[in-house]
Design an enzyme around this catalytic site. Structure first.
Site, PDB file in Angstrom:
ATOM      1  N   ASP A 161       2.653  -9.331   8.996  1.00 53.44           N
ATOM      2  CA  ASP A 161       1.153  -9.474   9.059  1.00 53.44           C
ATOM      3  C   ASP A 161       0.845 -10.986   9.000  1.00 53.44           C
ATOM      4  O   ASP A 161       0.216 -11.380   7.788  1.00 53.44           O
ATOM      5  CB  ASP A 161       0.696  -8.635   7.898  1.00 53.44           C
ATOM      6  CG  ASP A 161       0.977  -7.315   7.951  1.00 53.44           C
ATOM      7  OD1 ASP A 161       0.374  -6.742   9.286  1.00 53.44           O
ATOM      8  OD2 ASP A 161       1.622  -6.555   7.278  1.00 53.44           O
TER       9      ASP A 161
ATOM     10  N   MET B  26       0.961  -1.107  -0.141  1.00 54.05           N
ATOM     11  CA  MET B  26       0.021  -0.038   0.080  1.00 54.05           C
ATOM     12  C   MET B  26       0.900   1.206   0.117  1.00 54.05           C
ATOM     13  O   MET B  26       0.440   2.462   0.259  1.00 54.05           O
ATOM     14  CB  MET B  26      -0.769  -0.032   1.256  1.00 54.05           C
ATOM     15  CG  MET B  26      -1.820  -1.020   1.319  1.00 54.05           C
ATOM     16  SD  MET B  26      -3.336  -0.699   2.014  1.00 54.05           S
ATOM     17  CE  MET B  26      -2.829  -0.818   3.765  1.00 54.05           C
TER      18      MET B  26
ATOM     19  N   GLN C 163      -2.512 -12.187   7.689  1.00 54.03           N
ATOM     20  CA  GLN C 163      -2.810 -11.820   6.399  1.00 54.03           C
ATOM     21  C   GLN C 163      -2.086 -12.900   5.517  1.00 54.03           C
ATOM     22  O   GLN C 163      -2.737 -13.358   4.519  1.00 54.03           O
ATOM     23  CB  GLN C 163      -2.222 -10.362   6.168  1.00 54.03           C
ATOM     24  CG  GLN C 163      -2.139 -10.214   4.756  1.00 54.03           C
ATOM     25  CD  GLN C 163      -1.733  -8.677   4.311  1.00 54.03           C
ATOM     26  OE1 GLN C 163      -2.479  -7.892   4.508  1.00 54.03           O
ATOM     27  NE2 GLN C 163      -0.373  -8.441   4.021  1.00 54.03           N
TER      28      GLN C 163
ATOM     29  N   HIS D  54       9.479  -3.426   3.309  1.00 52.83           N
ATOM     30  CA  HIS D  54       9.032  -3.792   1.965  1.00 52.83           C
ATOM     31  C   HIS D  54      10.290  -4.000   1.069  1.00 52.83           C
ATOM     32  O   HIS D  54      10.217  -4.942   0.096  1.00 52.83           O
ATOM     33  CB  HIS D  54       8.397  -2.413   1.466  1.00 52.83           C
ATOM     34  CG  HIS D  54       6.869  -2.209   2.137  1.00 52.83           C
ATOM     35  ND1 HIS D  54       6.780  -1.018   2.818  1.00 52.83           N
ATOM     36  CD2 HIS D  54       5.783  -2.773   1.933  1.00 52.83           C
ATOM     37  CE1 HIS D  54       5.613  -1.045   3.380  1.00 52.83           C
ATOM     38  NE2 HIS D  54       4.930  -2.076   2.882  1.00 52.83           N
TER      39      HIS D  54
ATOM     40  N   GLN E  72     -10.090  -2.434   2.571  1.00 51.61           N
ATOM     41  CA  GLN E  72      -9.727  -3.302   3.878  1.00 51.61           C
ATOM     42  C   GLN E  72      -9.494  -2.306   5.136  1.00 51.61           C
ATOM     43  O   GLN E  72      -9.140  -2.613   6.048  1.00 51.61           O
ATOM     44  CB  GLN E  72      -8.293  -3.743   3.676  1.00 51.61           C
ATOM     45  CG  GLN E  72      -7.250  -2.773   3.492  1.00 51.61           C
ATOM     46  CD  GLN E  72      -5.686  -3.650   2.972  1.00 51.61           C
ATOM     47  OE1 GLN E  72      -5.830  -4.035   1.609  1.00 51.61           O
ATOM     48  NE2 GLN E  72      -4.871  -3.679   3.888  1.00 51.61           N
TER      49      GLN E  72
ATOM     50  N   GLU F 199       6.130 -11.786   7.158  1.00 49.73           N
ATOM     51  CA  GLU F 199       5.539 -12.511   8.424  1.00 49.73           C
ATOM     52  C   GLU F 199       5.043 -11.522   9.526  1.00 49.73           C
ATOM     53  O   GLU F 199       4.229 -11.910  10.453  1.00 49.73           O
ATOM     54  CB  GLU F 199       6.537 -13.397   8.994  1.00 49.73           C
ATOM     55  CG  GLU F 199       6.577 -14.460   8.090  1.00 49.73           C
ATOM     56  CD  GLU F 199       7.710 -15.627   8.594  1.00 49.73           C
ATOM     57  OE1 GLU F 199       8.429 -15.134   9.425  1.00 49.73           O
ATOM     58  OE2 GLU F 199       7.647 -16.706   8.075  1.00 49.73           O
TER      59      GLU F 199
END
Ligand code: PAF
Length: 286
Positions: free
Chosen positions: A150, A30, A153, A37, A61, A148
């Site tokens: 999240d 996002m 998710q 990232h 979300q 990991e």
């Protein structure tokens, strides 16, 4: 680096890579990109011939009282970071490109979304699963890389990929932490100076719990109370959950007799922080 807003251009470029025999790795984000990232991008580059990143703040979300409007949007710096890391393609669509307004389809992954963040963020995982399914169709990569950090998710996406036969490999990547242990997150920038100083208590409590459980000395209930006490000592009062769950099914455990995950969600001021660490079943002497 190719930067596309349109689905059609993205699909065409990815199709060409794949016809040329190149393996495409996808990092869905996002934006507000940080080292966490970029570690996913590096994993994609090691694992694949082409690294693609999506940058899209997915409205579906976020709950009605959540931070969609304030979510950090730093596209220019994100694109600079992607270029520096050698990303080959970035897909950064508008909301209108992704959601036509006619959609009536949602992906819901049952069971795995019933606990942990699920009850605290109603609809969140449907929003995540649906956008990730769409991104996998728009940009049909060979592999996709998820952190990991999240963990729930990641579990939801793995389940969706298996259940719906997506021909894509899901590659989990370790959480990247600040030197003081705080798990990197785009939301860390919301923390005030004082909150930032208290936030590493979450990781410290998790790692202490991991050592206690793996040493086999303490039961789950005691370890959970120790974590809660450590968070309170750091004036982290608004604890959403502290749970020890099975690593695969995310079901709460009363004893660690299989690979598990210790998971925490707490609020510091206006910032919701989540973190987790793995825990192996204690070694038996026999
Ligand atoms: O982890 C995120 O940044 C988002 O949830 C994702 C996977 C990009 C879906 O919007």
């Amino acid at each position: 680096m190719l930067v596309f807003q349109s689905i059609e251009e993205t699909r065409t470029a990815v199709g060409k890579y794949q016809r040329d025999g190149q393996r495409v790795g996808l990092v869905p984000t996002m934006g507000a990109l940080h080292e966490g990232h970029f570690s996913l991008v590096r994993a994609a580059k090691t694992n694949c011939d082409v690294a693609a990143v999506t940058i899209f703040v997915n409205p579906t979300q976020f709950g009605p009282n959540e931070d969609f409007r304030n979510y950090p949007r730093t596209l220019e710096q994100d694109l600079e970071g992607c270029a520096r890391e050698g990303v080959d393609l970035v897909f950064t669509p508008t909301a209108e490109e992704v959601f036509t307004g006619r959609a009536r389809t949602t992906v819901h992954v049952a069971a795995l979304t019933a606990g942990l963040c699920g009850p605290h963020r109603p609809g969140h995982f449907d929003g995540v699963a649906t956008i990730v399914a769409k991104l996998f169709h728009i940009l049909p990569a060979d592999a996709a890389f998820f952190g990991e950090k999240d963990y729930q998710q990641l579990a939801v996406i793995r389940r969706m990929v298996e259940d719906l036969n997506f021909p894509i490999e899901i590659v989990p990547c370790p959480t990247v932490r600040e030197p003081d242990g705080l798990a990197m997150s785009s939301r860390n920038r919301y923390l005030t100076h004082d909150e930032r100083a208290r936030a590493p208590a979450i990781a410290a409590a998790l790692f202490a719990a991991q050592s206690q459980l793996e040493a086999g000395g303490l039961d789950v209930k005691t370890v959970v109370s120790d974590i809660v006490r450590s968070l309170r000592n750091a004036r982290i009062e608004l604890i959403e959950y502290v749970e020890i769950v099975g690593a695969d099914d995310l079901r709460p455990l009363t004893q660690v007799d299989r690979p598990a995950r210790i998971c925490v969600a707490a609020r510091l001021g206006n910032t919701r922080l989540i973190d987790n660490v793995p825990v192996d079943a204690p070694r038996s002497d026999g």
